[in-house]
Design an enzyme around this catalytic site. Structure first.
Site, PDB file in Angstrom:
ATOM      1  N   THR A  52     -21.538  17.273  26.506  1.00 26.94           N
ATOM      2  CA  THR A  52     -20.657  15.589  26.010  1.00 26.94           C
ATOM      3  C   THR A  52     -19.538  15.719  26.432  1.00 26.94           C
ATOM      4  O   THR A  52     -18.963  17.024  26.490  1.00 26.94           O
ATOM      5  CB  THR A  52     -20.875  15.506  25.059  1.00 26.94           C
ATOM      6  OG1 THR A  52     -20.067  14.514  24.326  1.00 26.94           O
ATOM      7  CG2 THR A  52     -20.768  17.145  23.590  1.00 26.94           C
ATOM      8  N   GLU A  81     -24.757  13.721  20.941  1.00 26.13           N
ATOM      9  CA  GLU A  81     -24.523  14.581  19.130  1.00 26.13           C
ATOM     10  C   GLU A  81     -25.410  13.722  18.321  1.00 26.13           C
ATOM     11  O   GLU A  81     -26.249  14.583  17.497  1.00 26.13           O
ATOM     12  CB  GLU A  81     -23.328  14.345  18.484  1.00 26.13           C
ATOM     13  CG  GLU A  81     -22.346  15.263  19.090  1.00 26.13           C
ATOM     14  CD  GLU A  81     -21.291  15.039  19.991  1.00 26.13           C
ATOM     15  OE1 GLU A  81     -22.048  13.646  20.648  1.00 26.13           O
ATOM     16  OE2 GLU A  81     -20.535  15.035  20.736  1.00 26.13           O
ATOM     17  N   LYS A 125     -14.561   4.858  29.000  1.00 27.10           N
ATOM     18  CA  LYS A 125     -16.113   4.880  28.198  1.00 27.10           C
ATOM     19  C   LYS A 125     -16.246   2.947  29.701  1.00 27.10           C
ATOM     20  O   LYS A 125     -16.085   2.035  29.232  1.00 27.10           O
ATOM     21  CB  LYS A 125     -17.125   4.207  26.968  1.00 27.10           C
ATOM     22  CG  LYS A 125     -18.133   4.941  27.379  1.00 27.10           C
ATOM     23  CD  LYS A 125     -18.383   4.928  26.129  1.00 27.10           C
ATOM     24  CE  LYS A 125     -19.639   5.673  26.417  1.00 27.10           C
ATOM     25  NZ  LYS A 125     -20.982   6.209  25.330  1.00 27.10           N
ATOM     26  N   TRP A 180     -18.367   8.679  30.299  1.00 24.34           N
ATOM     27  CA  TRP A 180     -17.072   8.695  30.292  1.00 24.34           C
ATOM     28  C   TRP A 180     -15.791   9.312  30.997  1.00 24.34           C
ATOM     29  O   TRP A 180     -16.223  10.037  32.506  1.00 24.34           O
ATOM     30  CB  TRP A 180     -17.282  10.040  29.028  1.00 24.34           C
ATOM     31  CG  TRP A 180     -17.607   9.193  27.528  1.00 24.34           C
ATOM     32  CD1 TRP A 180     -18.972  10.238  27.330  1.00 24.34           C
ATOM     33  CD2 TRP A 180     -16.963   8.734  26.930  1.00 24.34           C
ATOM     34  NE1 TRP A 180     -18.896   9.203  26.158  1.00 24.34           N
ATOM     35  CE2 TRP A 180     -18.593   8.941  25.599  1.00 24.34           C
ATOM     36  CE3 TRP A 180     -16.293   7.771  26.261  1.00 24.34           C
ATOM     37  CZ2 TRP A 180     -18.197   8.289  25.024  1.00 24.34           C
ATOM     38  CZ3 TRP A 180     -16.106   7.596  25.635  1.00 24.34           C
ATOM     39  CH2 TRP A 180     -16.949   7.197  24.203  1.00 24.34           C
TER      40      TRP A 180
HETATM   41  P1  AMP Z   1     -22.442   9.569  24.307  1.00 28.77           P
HETATM   42  O1  AMP Z   1     -21.594  10.329  23.552  1.00 28.77           O
HETATM   43  O2  AMP Z   1     -21.620   9.655  25.692  1.00 28.77           O
HETATM   44  O3  AMP Z   1     -23.763   8.272  24.791  1.00 28.77           O
HETATM   45  O4  AMP Z   1     -20.880   8.031  23.584  1.00 28.77           O
HETATM   46  C1  AMP Z   1     -21.030   7.809  22.416  1.00 28.77           C
HETATM   47  C2  AMP Z   1     -20.429   7.255  22.097  1.00 28.77           C
HETATM   48  O5  AMP Z   1     -20.094   5.326  22.931  1.00 28.77           O
HETATM   49  C3  AMP Z   1     -19.494   6.583  20.804  1.00 28.77           C
HETATM   50  O6  AMP Z   1     -19.153   7.294  20.317  1.00 28.77           O
HETATM   51  C4  AMP Z   1     -19.127   5.351  20.634  1.00 28.77           C
HETATM   52  O7  AMP Z   1     -17.786   5.523  20.801  1.00 28.77           O
HETATM   53  C5  AMP Z   1     -19.248   4.232  22.087  1.00 28.77           C
HETATM   54  N1  AMP Z   1     -20.984   3.630  21.584  1.00 28.77           N
HETATM   55  C6  AMP Z   1     -21.801   4.001  21.837  1.00 28.77           C
HETATM   56  N2  AMP Z   1     -22.936   2.888  21.282  1.00 28.77           N
HETATM   57  C7  AMP Z   1     -21.764   1.663  20.906  1.00 28.77           C
HETATM   58  C8  AMP Z   1     -21.999   0.742  20.959  1.00 28.77           C
HETATM   59  N3  AMP Z   1     -23.014  -0.061  20.898  1.00 28.77           N
HETATM   60  N4  AMP Z   1     -20.909   0.295  20.913  1.00 28.77           N
HETATM   61  C9  AMP Z   1     -19.304   0.521  20.939  1.00 28.77           C
HETATM   62  N5  AMP Z   1     -19.667   2.018  21.124  1.00 28.77           N
HETATM   63  C10 AMP Z   1     -20.502   3.021  21.451  1.00 28.77           C
END
Ligand code: AMP
Length: 544
Positions: A181, A328, A436, A441
């Site tokens: 991550t 995570e 994002k 990211w």
């Molecule tokens: P990742 O670990 O790259 O999958 O990113 C996770 C993060 O993506 C979360 O902590 C949120 O900040 C963002 N995220 C994931 N799903 C959503 C969603 N449905 N709406 C808004 N933000 C999201």
């Protein structure tokens, strides 16, 4: 008193064996580079996963060793999803969109012993090959013979008789897979998924009130297999025996729509950027594709806009299922499925579906702010915390749980949310300093540090601003050093030498000063407010 049940270990071998016994005839389809469709069955896939498992062991890969993949979504990748963990090793999926410096760091930290790599991605790999200590490179796909020093995946498998494989006795808490991550500050962190977590997560995905995956489904994950195991869909689909369709490198709207129609896809999943592109294509060519089988477009990774959910439903009869999760959390955490509520108006239902949703069974949520755990009133904001059997307890190689985990055993997500009386969670803001873009990211801190290394820059803050295609794009606010000059283009070019192209801020705005908090940190909320209505002049058009 102890219960008297069997101590049956929840491992991926149970999923593989079930697929072998029950779903041998079901199809797995891959879109190849030339856009033709490769087809084989679960029986073929299981046989080859077993061959891979034995071949890795014969190569000297030991239980617990990390085996990386650097691949698009295809059937060979699915073979690795099962073949690697079934050998006792750990599947480490690498994000092929990362900068070579990050990939070098991640591979070396994970100490990957072998790597499976798409032939088309070899030129990318060559950029950091010399800097990583990988013993074995196995090339997947049509490449006219593996280059010197590399193994050919087909020959690698062919050298093994599948009969040499026997299902091992693995412990459920053993690591099966790994994904990095982005660190909000500092380096990326590894998340290690246990067999048990993935098996329970697969069950979680199959529940009717979550994603409701079942045998009759035809699943096409647009979300890359290097992104949290394509949200766990390949594991879950194999568990229930659903037909699987992999898009290969073809992620443009037309190719996806063709694949949906051709393969009668029922369920597909990806980030909002993908669906905005599909929506536009459908609007431009209404009725051009037969999507009558497609019952669910699962959206996550970034917020699904209410207008998008409504437009899909009302203009094209397509159902968007909004979900939230993280690397995570394996990743499924919450799902916005309408609960039975005959009183809710249509508009209220759309409002609800645009929220991140209710926690899925076995995942618990709460939110905390400076005053403590916040009430579920739909108004008070706090940082979202989660716990459950598929939530990380600590990062790879970290001996302490650090500040991302609370002393009473919850994981701090960095998302600022409200939770209402019914347990519907809605993201309001983000505590983590990241942008994002198109589901991937960008570290604002890394960009700021680089900018502040430029001789003409005194201070720089990078913020995420809403963007119609990528959801968010970075904007850099820069204070020039006394008497120094630099243009926005110069600074963008300077960053372009250090970061992947799609990381470079679309705009650089020169400001007198960066607002700060009482303790001297950049106050990005003020900057975000100031640039709220900003319209990017040039939009990045490719992230691949
Ligand atoms: P990742 O670990 O790259 O999958 O990113 C996770 C993060 O993506 C979360 O902590 C949120 O900040 C963002 N995220 C994931 N799903 C959503 C969603 N449905 N709406 C808004 N933000 C999201």
């Amino acid at each position: 008193m102890q219960g008297l049940m069997m101590d049956y270990q929840l491992t991926l071998c149970a999923i593989l064996r079930r697929a072998e016994q029950l779903f041998g005839r079901k199809e797995i389809v891959t879109r190849l580079a030339d856009k033709s469709f490769h087809r084989y069955t679960y029986a073929d896939c299981v046989r080859r996963a077993k061959q891979l498992s034995v071949a890795l062991q014969q190569l000297g890969v030991q239980s617990g060793d990390r085996v990386a993949t650097f691949c698009w979504n295809h059937h060979q990748h699915l073979e690795a999803y099962f073949g690697v963990p079934a050998s006792g090793a750990v599947l480490h999926t690498l994000n092929l969109r990362l900068h070579p410096d990050d990939l070098t760091y991640i591979i070396n930290e994970a100490d990957d012993k072998a790597i499976l790599i798409d032939s088309a991605l070899l030129p990318l790999f060559e950029k950091f090959r010399e800097r990583v200590g990988i013993d074995h490179v196995i090339v997947v796909g049509d490449h006219g013979g593996a280059p010197d020093g590399y193994l050919d995946y087909e020959q690698f498998l062919a050298a093994v008789d599948p009969g040499e494989f026997s299902y091992p006795e693995l412990a459920e808490n053993q690591a099966a897979a790994m994904c990095y991550t982005s660190g909000t500050t500092g380096q990326p962190k590894g998340v290690l998924y246990s067999h048990r977590a993935i098996v329970l997560h697969s069950l979680g995905i199959a529940l009717p009130d979550t994603v409701g995956l079942r045998e009759s489904d035809v699943v096409l994950p647009v979300v890359p297999m290097f992104h949290v195991n394509a949200w766990g869909l390949p594991f879950a689909a194999t568990f229930v025996g659903a037909k699987q369709v992999f898009p290969g490198p073809h992620l443009d709207p037309t190719s996806l729509l063709e694949a949906y129609q051709n393969e009668r896809v029922t369920l597909t999943a990806g980030v909002p950027t993908i669906w905005l592109g599909i929506l536009q294509a459908l609007d431009e060519h209404p009725g051009a594709y037969d999507l009558s089988n497609l019952h669910t477009l699962a959206v996550g990774g970034a917020a699904a806009p209410k207008t998008m959910i409504r437009d899909f439903q009302e203009r094209h009869g397509l159902n968007v299922l909004h979900a939230w999760g993280m690397t995570e959390t394996t990743p499924l955490g919450t799902v916005a499925r309408i609960e039975s509520d005959p009183e809710a108006s249509e508009d209220e239902q759309y409002d609800r579906r645009a929220k991140q949703g209710q926690p899925v069974p076995l995942v618990e949520i709460r939110a905390r702010n400076a005053e403590g755990v916040v009430p579920w009133d739909g108004e008070t904001m706090g940082e979202l915390e989660v716990r459950g059997p598929w939530v990380a307890a600590v990062y790879y190689k970290e001996t302490t749980t650090g500040d991302r985990f609370t002393p009473d055993g919850w994981f701090r997500t960095g998302d600022i949310v409200t939770i209402d009386e019914r347990g519907w969670m809605e993201i309001q803001d983000r505590a983590k300093d990241l942008v994002k873009s198109g589901g991937e990211w960008i570290s604002s801190v890394a960009l700021e540090n680089a900018l502040m290394g430029h001789p003409a820059v005194a201070e720089a803050a990078v913020i995420a601003l809403p963007h119609p295609k990528w959801q968010e794009r970075p904007l850099a606010a820069v204070v020039l050093a006394d008497g120094k000059k630099a243009t926005a283009d110069e600074l963008r070019a300077y960053l372009g030498e250090r970061f992947a192209k799609w990381w470079v801020p679309d705009s650089v705005e020169f400001v007198e000063e960066i607002p700060r908090t009482a303790v001297g940190k950049f106050k990005k909320t003020v900057l975000r407010e100031r640039f709220r209505d900003y319209v990017f002049e040039s939009a990045a058009d490719s992230q691949a």
